[in-house]
Design an enzyme around this catalytic site. Structure first.
Site, PDB file in Angstrom:
ATOM      1  N   GLY A 136       0.750  -1.596  -0.152  1.00 49.01           N
ATOM      2  CA  GLY A 136       0.070   0.180   0.167  1.00 49.01           C
ATOM      3  C   GLY A 136       0.946   1.637  -0.451  1.00 49.01           C
ATOM      4  N   GLU A 188       3.909   4.336   6.438  1.00 52.95           N
ATOM      5  CA  GLU A 188       1.981   2.981   6.124  1.00 52.95           C
ATOM      6  C   GLU A 188       1.446   4.321   5.842  1.00 52.95           C
ATOM      7  OE1 GLU A 188       1.040   0.791   6.237  1.00 52.95           O
ATOM      8  OE2 GLU A 188       1.439  -0.591   7.973  1.00 52.95           O
ATOM      9  N   ASP A 189       0.780   3.510   4.635  1.00 54.01           N
ATOM     10  CA  ASP A 189      -0.070   4.003   3.697  1.00 54.01           C
ATOM     11  C   ASP A 189      -1.304   4.952   4.883  1.00 54.01           C
ATOM     12  OD1 ASP A 189      -1.000   1.375   3.981  1.00 54.01           O
ATOM     13  OD2 ASP A 189      -1.628   1.214   2.064  1.00 54.01           O
ATOM     14  N   ASP A 219      -5.316   2.013  10.838  1.00 55.07           N
ATOM     15  CA  ASP A 219      -6.724   1.656  10.674  1.00 55.07           C
ATOM     16  C   ASP A 219      -6.972   1.495  12.643  1.00 55.07           C
ATOM     17  OD1 ASP A 219      -9.695   0.434  11.078  1.00 55.07           O
ATOM     18  OD2 ASP A 219      -9.445   0.358   8.859  1.00 55.07           O
ATOM     19  N   LYS A 222      -6.454   6.315  10.848  1.00 56.73           N
ATOM     20  CA  LYS A 222      -8.561   6.681  11.205  1.00 56.73           C
ATOM     21  C   LYS A 222      -8.568   6.818  13.046  1.00 56.73           C
ATOM     22  CE  LYS A 222      -9.603   4.220   7.328  1.00 56.73           C
ATOM     23  NZ  LYS A 222     -10.316   2.427   6.500  1.00 56.73           N
ATOM     24  N   PHE A 274     -14.531   3.171   4.152  1.00 60.91           N
ATOM     25  CA  PHE A 274     -12.925   2.315   3.546  1.00 60.91           C
ATOM     26  C   PHE A 274     -12.995   3.032   2.705  1.00 60.91           C
ATOM     27  CE2 PHE A 274     -12.525  -0.709  -0.165  1.00 60.91           C
ATOM     28  CZ  PHE A 274     -11.375  -1.558   0.964  1.00 60.91           C
ATOM     29  N   ASP A 326      -5.995  -0.965  -1.451  1.00 59.04           N
ATOM     30  CA  ASP A 326      -6.527  -1.658  -2.834  1.00 59.04           C
ATOM     31  C   ASP A 326      -8.519  -2.362  -2.533  1.00 59.04           C
ATOM     32  OD1 ASP A 326      -5.472  -3.555  -1.089  1.00 59.04           O
ATOM     33  OD2 ASP A 326      -5.652  -4.509  -2.054  1.00 59.04           O
ATOM     34  N   ARG A 330      -5.661   0.434  -6.809  1.00 60.98           N
ATOM     35  CA  ARG A 330      -3.847   1.203  -6.307  1.00 60.98           C
ATOM     36  C   ARG A 330      -3.518   2.354  -6.908  1.00 60.98           C
ATOM     37  NH1 ARG A 330      -2.484  -2.242  -1.976  1.00 60.98           N
ATOM     38  NH2 ARG A 330      -2.482  -4.143  -2.180  1.00 60.98           N
TER      39      ARG A 330
HETATM   40  P1  IMP Z   1      -4.721  -2.073  10.206  1.00 64.55           P
HETATM   41  O1  IMP Z   1      -3.729  -3.323  10.969  1.00 64.55           O
HETATM   42  O2  IMP Z   1      -6.661  -2.370  10.744  1.00 64.55           O
HETATM   43  O3  IMP Z   1      -4.398  -0.863  11.023  1.00 64.55           O
HETATM   44  O4  IMP Z   1      -5.060  -1.886   8.989  1.00 64.55           O
HETATM   45  C1  IMP Z   1      -3.371  -2.033   8.137  1.00 64.55           C
HETATM   46  C2  IMP Z   1      -4.152  -2.157   7.093  1.00 64.55           C
HETATM   47  O5  IMP Z   1      -5.294  -2.588   6.531  1.00 64.55           O
HETATM   48  C3  IMP Z   1      -3.484  -1.022   6.489  1.00 64.55           C
HETATM   49  O6  IMP Z   1      -2.000  -1.660   5.902  1.00 64.55           O
HETATM   50  C4  IMP Z   1      -4.562  -1.791   4.985  1.00 64.55           C
HETATM   51  O7  IMP Z   1      -3.068  -2.239   4.049  1.00 64.55           O
HETATM   52  C5  IMP Z   1      -5.561  -1.917   5.015  1.00 64.55           C
HETATM   53  N1  IMP Z   1      -6.711  -1.247   5.310  1.00 64.55           N
HETATM   54  C6  IMP Z   1      -6.369  -0.137   6.384  1.00 64.55           C
HETATM   55  N2  IMP Z   1      -8.330  -0.004   5.834  1.00 64.55           N
HETATM   56  C7  IMP Z   1      -8.048   0.068   5.053  1.00 64.55           C
HETATM   57  C8  IMP Z   1      -9.193   1.402   3.584  1.00 64.55           C
HETATM   58  O8  IMP Z   1      -9.468   1.739   3.816  1.00 64.55           O
HETATM   59  N3  IMP Z   1      -8.699   1.017   2.403  1.00 64.55           N
HETATM   60  C9  IMP Z   1      -7.772  -0.313   2.226  1.00 64.55           C
HETATM   61  N4  IMP Z   1      -7.596  -1.320   2.499  1.00 64.55           N
HETATM   62  C10 IMP Z   1      -7.214  -0.349   4.249  1.00 64.55           C
HETATM   63 MG    MG Z   2      -0.587  -1.779   3.843  1.00 60.28          MG
END
Ligand code: IMP
Ligand code: MG
Length: 180
Positions: free
Chosen positions: A49, A103-104, A107, A135, A156, A163, A169
């Site tokens: 990402g 990081e992109d 979440d 977020k 989302f 993606d 992407r």
């Molecule tokens: P986390 O572990 O819940 O913080 O999520 C991190 C990963 O989930 C990110 O690096 C993304 O690859 C994916 N992700 C989280 N939110 C989104 C979104 O809104 N769209 C697409 N990918 C997401």
């Molecule tokens: Mg990611």
């Protein structure tokens, strides 16, 4: 509003490319100030990402630095804490270095926590984290995020590296899922 369809879902533009670029310039300014006297920091970009964010951010970094790319394995072992993913691609010397993780999006923070815990094992001098998108309403962890580009609602999104099922992407703008 510009719309796009990926598989079964519709998305509308929520963060245009020009806004993303402004956010990145501001992030780079802060990082440049904080690291101007540091000894060759190592940026660690988390694939897939973060590839676009990394490319655009690094063009505005004005100190000597190195960059490497890591990926979390899709292998999921089982443990009491849930899925354990492995960081693949570590070959740079991390010991004693200043690290900036790119990081992109953060979440829940579960991924970020796994990355930081894994990197700590290599005894860096310091780990800082920069994410383009955050977020706050979804965040469950305590890891400090040093450089946040933009706080966004708990929806989302896709585009600019992010993606839906592998698609989206390549888009220069960021789009939000249209709820029906
Ligand atoms: P986390 O572990 O819940 O913080 O999520 C991190 C990963 O989930 C990110 O690096 C993304 O690859 C994916 N992700 C989280 N939110 C989104 C979104 O809104 N769209 C697409 N990918 C997401
Ligand atoms: Mg990611």
């Amino acid at each position: 509003m510009k719309k796009i369809k990926l598989k079964d879902k519709e998305f509308g533009v929520s963060i245009p490319s020009e806004d993303i670029q402004k956010v990145i310039v501001n992030l780079a300014k802060k990082i440049n100030t904080d690291f101007k006297d540091a000894e060759i920091p190592l940026f660690i970009s988390i694939l897939n990402g973060s590839f676009m964010f990394t490319a655009d951010l690094l063009k505005h970094i004005d100190f000597n630095c190195e960059i490497t790319f890591l990926k979390l394995s899709s292998y999921q072992g089982t443990s009491s804490t849930g899925n354990v993913k492995e960081l693949i691609g570590i070959n740079e010397n991390i010991k004693g270095r200043k690290i900036i993780v790119l990081e992109d999006i953060v979440d829940t923070g579960i991924t970020l926590e796994q990355i930081v815990n894994e990197l700590e094992k290599y005894n860096p001098e310091e780990i800082r984290v920069s994410t383009l998108l955050f977020k706050p309403a979804a965040y469950q962890k305590n890891i400090n995020i040093d450089y946040v580009g933009m706080e966004i609602p708990n929806d989302f999104i896709i585009g600019y590296g992010l993606d839906y099922d592998g698609l989206g992407r390549n888009l220069a703008d960021i789009y939000t899922l249209i709820q029906k």
